[in-house]
Scaffold this motif. Structure first.
Motif, PDB file in Angstrom:
ATOM      1  N   GLY A  69       0.828  -1.203   0.000  1.00 31.20           N
ATOM      2  CA  GLY A  69       0.000   0.000   0.000  1.00 31.20           C
ATOM      3  C   GLY A  69       0.862   1.252   0.000  1.00 31.20           C
ATOM      4  O   GLY A  69       0.554   2.240  -0.672  1.00 31.20           O
ATOM      5  N   ILE A  70       1.950   1.189   0.734  1.00 31.36           N
ATOM      6  CA  ILE A  70       2.850   2.353   0.819  1.00 31.36           C
ATOM      7  C   ILE A  70       3.443   2.675  -0.550  1.00 31.36           C
ATOM      8  O   ILE A  70       3.460   3.831  -0.969  1.00 31.36           O
ATOM      9  CB  ILE A  70       3.961   2.090   1.856  1.00 31.36           C
ATOM     10  CG1 ILE A  70       3.364   2.097   3.259  1.00 31.36           C
ATOM     11  CG2 ILE A  70       5.076   3.129   1.738  1.00 31.36           C
ATOM     12  CD1 ILE A  70       4.337   1.711   4.362  1.00 31.36           C
ATOM     13  N   ALA A  71       3.909   1.657  -1.237  1.00 27.59           N
ATOM     14  CA  ALA A  71       4.514   1.892  -2.555  1.00 27.59           C
ATOM     15  C   ALA A  71       3.486   2.449  -3.532  1.00 27.59           C
ATOM     16  O   ALA A  71       3.783   3.356  -4.315  1.00 27.59           O
ATOM     17  CB  ALA A  71       5.124   0.606  -3.101  1.00 27.59           C
ATOM     18  N   ARG A  72       2.263   1.930  -3.483  1.00 31.08           N
ATOM     19  CA  ARG A  72       1.215   2.406  -4.390  1.00 31.08           C
ATOM     20  C   ARG A  72       0.880   3.856  -4.086  1.00 31.08           C
ATOM     21  O   ARG A  72       0.692   4.687  -4.982  1.00 31.08           O
ATOM     22  CB  ARG A  72      -0.032   1.517  -4.311  1.00 31.08           C
ATOM     23  CG  ARG A  72       0.170   0.144  -4.948  1.00 31.08           C
ATOM     24  CD  ARG A  72      -1.131  -0.631  -5.076  1.00 31.08           C
ATOM     25  NE  ARG A  72      -1.675  -1.057  -3.811  1.00 31.08           N
ATOM     26  CZ  ARG A  72      -1.419  -2.221  -3.233  1.00 31.08           C
ATOM     27  NH1 ARG A  72      -0.617  -3.099  -3.809  1.00 31.08           N
ATOM     28  NH2 ARG A  72      -1.962  -2.526  -2.071  1.00 31.08           N
ATOM     29  N   ARG A  73       0.839   4.178  -2.796  1.00 28.58           N
ATOM     30  CA  ARG A  73       0.542   5.564  -2.410  1.00 28.58           C
ATOM     31  C   ARG A  73       1.654   6.489  -2.891  1.00 28.58           C
ATOM     32  O   ARG A  73       1.391   7.551  -3.468  1.00 28.58           O
ATOM     33  CB  ARG A  73       0.398   5.665  -0.892  1.00 28.58           C
ATOM     34  CG  ARG A  73       0.094   7.072  -0.402  1.00 28.58           C
ATOM     35  CD  ARG A  73       0.432   7.235   1.062  1.00 28.58           C
ATOM     36  NE  ARG A  73       1.861   7.135   1.292  1.00 28.58           N
ATOM     37  CZ  ARG A  73       2.398   6.682   2.424  1.00 28.58           C
ATOM     38  NH1 ARG A  73       1.625   6.238   3.405  1.00 28.58           N
ATOM     39  NH2 ARG A  73       3.703   6.643   2.561  1.00 28.58           N
ATOM     40  N   GLU A  74       2.899   6.084  -2.674  1.00 33.60           N
ATOM     41  CA  GLU A  74       4.028   6.934  -3.076  1.00 33.60           C
ATOM     42  C   GLU A  74       4.010   7.183  -4.571  1.00 33.60           C
ATOM     43  O   GLU A  74       4.274   8.270  -5.047  1.00 33.60           O
ATOM     44  CB  GLU A  74       5.367   6.285  -2.686  1.00 33.60           C
ATOM     45  CG  GLU A  74       5.622   6.252  -1.180  1.00 33.60           C
ATOM     46  CD  GLU A  74       5.736   7.637  -0.564  1.00 33.60           C
ATOM     47  OE1 GLU A  74       6.828   8.199  -0.518  1.00 33.60           O
ATOM     48  OE2 GLU A  74       4.678   8.166  -0.130  1.00 33.60           O
ATOM     49  N   LEU A  75       3.682   6.132  -5.306  1.00 35.60           N
ATOM     50  CA  LEU A  75       3.726   6.248  -6.765  1.00 35.60           C
ATOM     51  C   LEU A  75       2.522   7.004  -7.330  1.00 35.60           C
ATOM     52  O   LEU A  75       2.661   7.838  -8.208  1.00 35.60           O
ATOM     53  CB  LEU A  75       3.781   4.851  -7.361  1.00 35.60           C
ATOM     54  CG  LEU A  75       4.326   4.703  -8.767  1.00 35.60           C
ATOM     55  CD1 LEU A  75       5.645   5.423  -8.953  1.00 35.60           C
ATOM     56  CD2 LEU A  75       4.494   3.228  -9.080  1.00 35.60           C
ATOM     57  N   LEU A  76       1.342   6.699  -6.825  1.00 37.61           N
ATOM     58  CA  LEU A  76       0.125   7.211  -7.457  1.00 37.61           C
ATOM     59  C   LEU A  76      -0.427   8.474  -6.822  1.00 37.61           C
ATOM     60  O   LEU A  76      -1.053   9.284  -7.504  1.00 37.61           O
ATOM     61  CB  LEU A  76      -0.965   6.140  -7.429  1.00 37.61           C
ATOM     62  CG  LEU A  76      -0.688   4.898  -8.266  1.00 37.61           C
ATOM     63  CD1 LEU A  76      -1.769   3.856  -8.038  1.00 37.61           C
ATOM     64  CD2 LEU A  76      -0.614   5.253  -9.739  1.00 37.61           C
ATOM     65  N   LEU A  77      -0.245   8.634  -5.523  1.00 41.81           N
ATOM     66  CA  LEU A  77      -0.914   9.731  -4.830  1.00 41.81           C
ATOM     67  C   LEU A  77      -0.007  10.863  -4.376  1.00 41.81           C
ATOM     68  O   LEU A  77      -0.490  11.896  -3.943  1.00 41.81           O
ATOM     69  CB  LEU A  77      -1.680   9.191  -3.609  1.00 41.81           C
ATOM     70  CG  LEU A  77      -2.864   8.285  -3.917  1.00 41.81           C
ATOM     71  CD1 LEU A  77      -3.489   7.777  -2.621  1.00 41.81           C
ATOM     72  CD2 LEU A  77      -3.921   9.011  -4.744  1.00 41.81           C
ATOM     73  N   SER A  78       1.304  10.653  -4.454  1.00 37.39           N
ATOM     74  CA  SER A  78       2.172  11.674  -3.877  1.00 37.39           C
ATOM     75  C   SER A  78       2.812  12.564  -4.935  1.00 37.39           C
ATOM     76  O   SER A  78       3.431  13.560  -4.602  1.00 37.39           O
ATOM     77  CB  SER A  78       3.277  11.018  -3.054  1.00 37.39           C
ATOM     78  OG  SER A  78       4.202  10.396  -3.928  1.00 37.39           O
ATOM     79  N   GLY A  79       2.706  12.217  -6.203  1.00 36.37           N
ATOM     80  CA  GLY A  79       3.350  12.989  -7.256  1.00 36.37           C
ATOM     81  C   GLY A  79       4.860  12.973  -7.111  1.00 36.37           C
ATOM     82  O   GLY A  79       5.560  13.889  -7.542  1.00 36.37           O
TER      83      GLY A  79
END
Lengths: 239, 238
Positions: B157-167
């Motif tokens: 989940g962390i990797a997906r958030r970093e990639l998709l939601l954090s710009g």
């Protein structure tokens, strides 16, 4: 073929003899009877199952030589393994595979069908051999891999490299829970873990139901395989 | 625009030129055609390595071409056209009857990153190049098959958030730590390509049956493959 012992509160299921413990119809039937026997034991909801083996192999997979000589047996073995795994998934007690020898293909699946995998580090490997022998993976094998192997890269390594995974590598990949110096030490550690779990006193029935929920994708894939192989030839059905 | 070479067992697909290798209807068609060529020429032991020249692996869709439509509706239609026509490129990679390796020479953004992730193995540089999902910064929605790709290929989940939601623009070391790429060990494009060739040769030596390989690969990603209309050949077998 296999023996079932009771060690105080623990059940010890052992694939016996020095052979490859190929999952032929007879061995699969014996394993299922053992599981049925465990289930019917009154102390079963306060127990733990440990599965291990004699010799160089945990299990080297289906009896492909038998299937080659008698093709309908291929589907029979597959169906029996699916039933056995469904039984293990619904078993009202924690399960530990003490892997003291090679576990390949369906044998690897059998190990993964347990809640814990303890493995010796001096010998033996886990090996999804299908790519090397030109077999595809049934959907329920993949469902199990997806549930038990966490990272996409590790799943790719398991299914698409046909690598021989030692205990050390298995630990890194999150497939193996702990590694031990020898076969005897592995079984000893499994017994110790089993006793610890029993001491916690959880209700096996609740445990079994929780495991079924956790592994519902695997059960679903097993179930779909059942209906798929009942007389209907499969070609290109969507996964 | 792009070339396909054969070096022994290895197919080398290169996005040529020093530009951003943006995906535009013409480049999409060229890449698709070369992938089809690789498929038709594949034998036991074939492996694909994809790389590019210059600072970019690929910077995503050609947004300038979309804007050049001259109207809001026109731009939206052109974007839609690129999103839809790119799907077969991704499908072709998942369907390719051989192991696939992306050797990232530089930046991979948006559909360029999707292109990279469609390979079985992804190697990037340690010193240069970032992975960047620009959609959140550009205010563009994520196509459904992009979302399915990230669910399939990125494990936490962390990797997906970093990639998709954090710009975030993710460099090599972090990309490895997040489990997005397999390696970021090399400080030059030559190093990355050499490492991928080495991996390619060891995979080629196995002489695997490509159809079986592709079938197993597709079965690992059922959700994404269903979306790409790819079905694994055999569903029920021991």
């Amino acid at each position: 073929m296999c023996t079932l012992e009771k060690l105080d509160r623990l059940f010890l299921l052992k694939l016996t003899g020095d052979g490859e413990h190929r999952l032929n119809p007879t061995l699969l039937d014996n394993l299922r009877s053992a599981i049925t026997q465990i289930r019917s034991d009154p102390s079963s909801s306060q127990s733990v199952l440990i599965t291990t083996s004699d010799g160089k192999f945990f299990s080297n997979g289906y009896d492909l030589a038998l299937a080659a000589s008698d093709p309908p047996l291929r589907a029979v073995m597959a169906a029996k393994l699916r039933s056995l795994v469904a039984d293990l998934i619904s078993l009202p007690m924690p399960t530990i595979a003490a892997v003291t020898g090679h576990a390949s293909a369906a044998g690897f699946l059998l190990a993964m069908s347990h809640d814990y995998i303890l493995m010796r580090r001096d010998r033996g490997f886990l090996y999804m051999s299908e790519l090397d022998i030109e077999l595809v993976l049934p959907a329920w094998f993949v469902a199990m891999i997806r549930m038990k192997v966490a990272s996409p890269a590790a799943r790719r390594d398991v299914a698409l490299t046909a690598g021989k995974i030692t205990a050390d590598r298995g630990l890194e990949m999150g497939i193996v829970d702990s590694r031990h110096g020898s076969a005897a030490e592995t079984v000893e550690a499994a017994v110790k873990l089993g006793e610890e779990i029993v001491r916690r006193g959880a209700d096996g029935h609740v445990y079994g139901r929780m495991r079924e929920t956790l592994l519902r994708e695997v059960l679903h894939a097993i179930g779909s395989n059942e209906s798929a192989s009942n007389g209907v030839r499969n070609s290109g059905s969507k996964l | 625009m792009c070339t396909l070479e054969k070096r022994g067992d290895l197919f080398l697909l290169t996005l040529t030129g020093d530009d951003e290798h943006r995906f535009h209807p013409d480049t999409i068609a060229s890449v698709l055609s070369l992938l089809e060529q690789a498929k038709s020429q594949s034998t036991r032991g074939s492996v694909l390595i994809t790389t590019a020249h210059g600072k970019f692996f690929s910077n995503g869709f050609d947004l300038a071409w979309a804007q050049a439509a001259g109207s809001q509706t026109g731009a939206v239609n052109r974007m839609h056209q690129m999103v839809e026509s790119f799907k077969p490129v991704i499908a072709a990679l998942f369907d390719l009857p051989m192991p696939t390796i992306a050797a990232l020479n530089g930046h991979a953004a948006a559909s360029g990153l999707m292109f990279a992730l469609s390979h079985d193995y992804v190697f990037m540089r340690n010193d240069r190049g970032v992975l960047y999902m620009s959609e959140v910064d550009l205010g563009l929605p994520l196509p459904d098959y992009f979302a399915a790709m990230f669910a399939a290929k990125i494990g936490t989940g962390i990797a997906r958030r970093e990639l998709l939601l954090s710009g975030k623009k993710i460099k090599g070391e972090e990309a490895v730590a997040l489990g997005i790429v397999d390696s970021a060990a090399h400080d030059s494009v030559e190093g990355v390509v050499e490492a991928t060739v080495s991996l390619g040769e060891s995979l080629a030596a196995k002489k695997w049956n490509g159809e079986v390989y592709a079938s197993i690969r597709k079965s690992l990603y059922p959700g994404l493959c269903a979306m790409l209309s790819l079905t694994a050949k055999i569903a029920a077998s021991p």
